[in-house]
Enzyme design. Sequence first.
Site, short mmCIF file in Angstrom:
data_model
loop_
_atom_site.label_atom_id
_atom_site.label_comp_id
_atom_site.label_asym_id
_atom_site.label_seq_id
_atom_site.Cartn_x
_atom_site.Cartn_y
_atom_site.Cartn_z
N ASP A 19 -1.42 5.00 18.75
CA ASP A 19 -2.49 5.91 18.34
C ASP A 19 -2.89 5.72 16.88
OD1 ASP A 19 -2.20 7.12 20.84
OD2 ASP A 19 -0.63 8.46 20.07
N LYS A 220 4.20 -2.17 -0.49
CA LYS A 220 4.94 -2.68 0.66
C LYS A 220 5.93 -3.74 0.20
CE LYS A 220 0.95 -3.91 2.21
NZ LYS A 220 -0.11 -4.62 2.93
N ASP A 245 -0.10 -9.90 7.69
CA ASP A 245 0.04 -11.36 7.68
C ASP A 245 1.26 -11.84 6.91
OD1 ASP A 245 -1.11 -10.64 5.14
OD2 ASP A 245 -1.57 -12.76 4.83
#
Lengths: 296, 296
Positions: A19, A220, A245
């Site tokens: 979702d 991240k 990626d």
Amino acid sequence: MTVRLSTAEAYGRLFDDYDTWLFDCDGVLWRGDHLIEGVVEVLDLLRRRNKKIVFVTNNATKSRKSYKSKFDQLGVQAHVDEIYGSAYAAAVYISSVIKLPKHKKVYVIGMSGLEEELNEEGILHLGGTDSADNTLEPFDLSQFELDPDVGAVVAGLDTSINYTKLSKAFQYLTRNPGCHFIATNEDSTYPTSAGLLPGAGAIGAPLRYALGRDPISTGKPSSTMLDCVRAKVHFDPRRTIMVGDRLNTDILFGQQGGLATLLVLTGITSEEEISGPEPSPIVPDFVTQSLGDLRV
Amino acid sequence: MTVRLSTAEAYGRLFDDYDTWLFDCDGVLWRGDHLIEGVVEVLDLLRRRNKKIVFVTNNATKSRKSYKSKFDQLGVQAHVDEIYGSAYAAAVYISSVIKLPKHKKVYVIGMSGLEEELNEEGILHLGGTDSADNTLEPFDLSQFELDPDVGAVVAGLDTSINYTKLSKAFQYLTRNPGCHFIATNEDSTYPTSAGLLPGAGAIGAPLRYALGRDPISTGKPSSTMLDCVRAKVHFDPRRTIMVGDRLNTDILFGQQGGLATLLVLTGITSEEEISGPEPSPIVPDFVTQSLGDLRV
């Protein structure tokens, strides 16, 4: 074990199972200034099925507002509040996690995007784009006045990096008791359309080396970035997928947050790194050549 | 076990036991611009007893010739051929160990002292003090012309470090096959009379981080530096002593070369680090407060 997606049925199942969709941008939606084929259609498809969309980028040179113009320029629909950048995460970390007192200041190694995000959070800062610190003139430590109110140093990608900034940051980190050391992200390289350049991790590396101390990273794969998203967006990790990626940033980030992960091969990671003789220990749940493959 | 020297007899035995004396400079002979008391007398004493004297410094911002002026200025007798600097060691490493072909070039992150030493060895170089590379203007990779003759990158302390230099060095190291990566030294900090600043190791750290690859270091504690001394000075390691103020450079350097080691406490290392609750694993043979103590 990574599932290699190729059939319409397999792609369809992703739409059914998740979702909330988190996307890295460079290498997933575009490469430098070139949109990746099919991306607009896939995002439209997700929006039509009422999926929540979140863009998560380690780019700390732009604020979310100015990063939005990149989407506009390439014709990709996006809202500012769908965009989470590592500069924003650093600002939120300083205001909400460290809770740096309002009269305290941050010494910035970084660019205007980082300063804008600090401003948005009401954080006082110095260094950064200040012309006094953007110089190749010799740094004279004996003339330097240490500001006792500096309580944190934050380092992001800064293409005006120089010895004055490094020296001042080093003074704050060694002489101001308890001074926090924060990196917007630790990417070793920075992709441009002409090739790779040293990334934000490289800009913070002199301080890390001189201090013998690692910064707290807010980009991240750090969980600080997911905490920022979580503060604004409600999502069920079991029904959320991270598309990226880079194995050691995007995919690791998703895994550490308990999300499903989809690797695309339009950016940094090559086929070799996942199926060659020495595959990476970071194994995504799914892999497909390009985000555009989901147009089925 | 470290022998703590304090008696005239103990100091006298050092004079008897060692024929060749290697000295670090900053923190041993002087601190910044201040001569350490008694140093001139001790060096005179050694010269009168026909000891060989060698000065071994990681300072790579000055050539041996210009470093000699520091001795002159402080009234310490020295000959240029007694001085071994890490910039000199880097140049000798390139010309004599790597044996870089004469038409090949070195991309320099560093200052004029390093360039002078490369010139002395007849090594072609670019970058360094070239005004084109000493800029805070944005670096445009698409306009960059890679010189295929660059066969090595050497990084030393460079107080004009900037993103253009880092980016060019990164291109050579990733795109020119077999390009050597050399650091003059890996000192984390650089002592000035007003305090510590980021050192040569910090200047090379962005490349190390972006590449995921360590340079070959030619400064202490690397054996390359001792190989340079050995090429010019005959000495018996068993009758040679290294005097220094840093455990992880000077003392380790002496130990790895099979030399005796004397730590002085007039520089970086504090009493705490050798006799505190968590002493360093690097244990010198001898320790004394100051080189001046040997005036007995």
